[in-house]
Scaffold this active site. Structure first.
Site, PDB file in Angstrom:
ATOM      1  N   ASP A  80       7.035   1.949   6.511  1.00 35.93           N
ATOM      2  CA  ASP A  80       6.141   3.591   6.024  1.00 35.93           C
ATOM      3  C   ASP A  80       5.829   4.630   6.047  1.00 35.93           C
ATOM      4  O   ASP A  80       6.102   4.052   7.820  1.00 35.93           O
ATOM      5  CB  ASP A  80       5.779   2.888   4.829  1.00 35.93           C
ATOM      6  CG  ASP A  80       5.166   3.630   3.389  1.00 35.93           C
ATOM      7  OD1 ASP A  80       5.827   4.579   3.347  1.00 35.93           O
ATOM      8  OD2 ASP A  80       4.366   3.213   2.497  1.00 35.93           O
ATOM      9  N   SER A  81       6.026   6.061   5.636  1.00 39.11           N
ATOM     10  CA  SER A  81       5.929   7.134   6.035  1.00 39.11           C
ATOM     11  C   SER A  81       4.094   7.154   5.749  1.00 39.11           C
ATOM     12  O   SER A  81       3.950   6.123   4.961  1.00 39.11           O
ATOM     13  CB  SER A  81       6.655   8.255   5.708  1.00 39.11           C
ATOM     14  OG  SER A  81       6.766   8.910   6.275  1.00 39.11           O
ATOM     15  N   GLY A  95       1.368  10.380  -1.454  1.00 39.44           N
ATOM     16  CA  GLY A  95       2.515  11.899  -1.886  1.00 39.44           C
ATOM     17  C   GLY A  95       3.168  11.090  -3.926  1.00 39.44           C
ATOM     18  O   GLY A  95       3.037  12.021  -4.270  1.00 39.44           O
ATOM     19  N   GLY A  96       3.802  10.271  -2.958  1.00 38.66           N
ATOM     20  CA  GLY A  96       5.148   9.882  -3.744  1.00 38.66           C
ATOM     21  C   GLY A  96       4.112   8.801  -4.938  1.00 38.66           C
ATOM     22  O   GLY A  96       4.708   8.174  -5.916  1.00 38.66           O
ATOM     23  N   GLU A 102       2.386  -0.227  -1.381  1.00 41.90           N
ATOM     24  CA  GLU A 102       1.931  -0.122  -0.282  1.00 41.90           C
ATOM     25  C   GLU A 102       1.250  -0.712   0.846  1.00 41.90           C
ATOM     26  O   GLU A 102       0.929  -1.134   1.304  1.00 41.90           O
ATOM     27  CB  GLU A 102       1.858   1.415   0.083  1.00 41.90           C
ATOM     28  CG  GLU A 102       3.267   2.226  -0.255  1.00 41.90           C
ATOM     29  CD  GLU A 102       3.545   3.822  -0.520  1.00 41.90           C
ATOM     30  OE1 GLU A 102       4.790   4.182  -0.611  1.00 41.90           O
ATOM     31  OE2 GLU A 102       2.730   4.368   0.339  1.00 41.90           O
ATOM     32  N   LYS A 120       3.121  15.683  10.261  1.00 38.17           N
ATOM     33  CA  LYS A 120       2.087  15.465   9.527  1.00 38.17           C
ATOM     34  C   LYS A 120       1.168  14.829  10.428  1.00 38.17           C
ATOM     35  O   LYS A 120       0.045  13.828  10.210  1.00 38.17           O
ATOM     36  CB  LYS A 120       2.860  14.430   9.198  1.00 38.17           C
ATOM     37  CG  LYS A 120       3.966  14.174   7.907  1.00 38.17           C
ATOM     38  CD  LYS A 120       4.656  13.199   7.637  1.00 38.17           C
ATOM     39  CE  LYS A 120       5.395  13.312   5.789  1.00 38.17           C
ATOM     40  NZ  LYS A 120       6.408  12.313   5.338  1.00 38.17           N
TER      41      LYS A 120
HETATM   42  C1  5RP Z   1       4.583   7.843  -1.548  1.00 37.72           C
HETATM   43  C2  5RP Z   1       3.955   7.717  -0.049  1.00 37.72           C
HETATM   44  C3  5RP Z   1       5.131   8.252   1.255  1.00 37.72           C
HETATM   45  O1  5RP Z   1       4.652   7.578   2.557  1.00 37.72           O
HETATM   46  C4  5RP Z   1       4.433   9.638   1.128  1.00 37.72           C
HETATM   47  O2  5RP Z   1       4.131  10.592  -0.077  1.00 37.72           O
HETATM   48  C5  5RP Z   1       5.266  10.816   2.476  1.00 37.72           C
HETATM   49  O3  5RP Z   1       6.468  10.545   2.066  1.00 37.72           O
HETATM   50  P1  5RP Z   1       7.794  11.294   2.462  1.00 37.72           P
HETATM   51  O4  5RP Z   1       8.546  10.693   3.598  1.00 37.72           O
HETATM   52  O5  5RP Z   1       8.740  12.134   0.806  1.00 37.72           O
HETATM   53  O6  5RP Z   1       7.267  12.715   3.061  1.00 37.72           O
HETATM   54  O7  5RP Z   1       2.934   7.426   0.781  1.00 37.72           O
HETATM   55  O8  5RP Z   1       3.019   6.901  -1.845  1.00 37.72           O
END
Ligand code: 5RP
Length: 218
Positions: A80-81, A95-96, A102, A120
């Site tokens: 994951d990011s 953020g998403g 997650e 980041k």
């Molecule tokens: C979603 C997350 C994403 O990993 C985080 O927001 C990063 O998103 P992006 O890859 O669009 O920068 O936690 O809930």
């Protein structure tokens, strides 16, 4: 520019996928690039557990089998990011808005591989807003508790999570001790998940720079 960094870190993550494994998949734009990369080696994995409806859709587009987490005892790896990662590998995520699923998948994974671009990776979270997923009937009561600890709650407008809940982004919090703050907020009734991933932090981190992708492990 950032997209190029997201793509390169997504590509590098392929080196960490075990053969014949079932992998956990996060959400967001970096993960969208990762799923595209994963499709090139999809025959080498058995399937994926998805953390969101949108990631599930992207996985299905590439015919990558979706696995129900309830059929597994553990996962080799979760990829994951994050929105921010500090030098202790603690993360701010959400953020998403997919933070709850997650966190669940991360909790059963033997390894959490976090993939980010250099923007980041930070020494301190400072005042970066922390997303929380909240049961709709508790938005006001949770907000009052957040104000008591010095935060400014901002409702994410026109957004409902995959679990039917709301997201509040908490601004203005002084994040001196992220792990304590995570457990303090976890105790507020009505909060489903806190976007601080400190108790279960990343094990491996890939950070993309313009000329390289750096691996950091703990
Ligand atoms: C979603 C997350 C994403 O990993 C985080 O927001 C990063 O998103 P992006 O890859 O669009 O920068 O936690 O809930």
């Amino acid at each position: 520019m950032l997209d190029a960094l997201k793509k390169s870190v997504a590509r590098s993550a392929l080196d960490y996928i075990p053969e014949n494994s079932i992998i956990g998949i996060g959400s967001g734009s970096t993960i969208k690039f990762f799923i595209e990369e994963l499709s090139t080696i999809s025959k080498h994995i058995k399937g994926a557990v998805s953390s969101s409806c949108i990631s599930e859709k992207w996985l299905k587009n590439f015919n990558i089998p979706i696995v129900d987490l309830n059929t597994l005892n553990s996962l080799d790896i979760y990829i994951d990011s994050a929105d921010r990662v500090n030098y202790s590998m603690e993360m701010i995520k959400g953020g998403g808005g997919a933070l709850t699923r997650e966190k669940i998948i991360a909790s059963v994974a033997n390894k959490f591989l976090c993939i980010i671009d250099k923007s980041k990776y930070v020494s301190k979270f400072d005042n970066f807003p922390i997303p929380i997923e909240v049961i709709p009937m508790a938005t006001k009561s949770v907000s009052r508790e957040i104000i008591k600890i010095g935060g400014i709650p901002k409702y994410r407008k026109n957004f409902t999570t995959d679990n039917g809940n709301y997201i509040i982004d908490i601004h203005n919090l002084c994040i001196k001790n992220p792990i304590n703050l995570e457990s303090k907020m976890n105790n507020i009734p009505g909060i489903v998940s806190v976007g601080l991933f400190c108790k279960r932090k990343a094990d491996l981190l890939l950070v993309s720079y313009f000329d390289k992708v750096k691996l950091i492990s703990r």
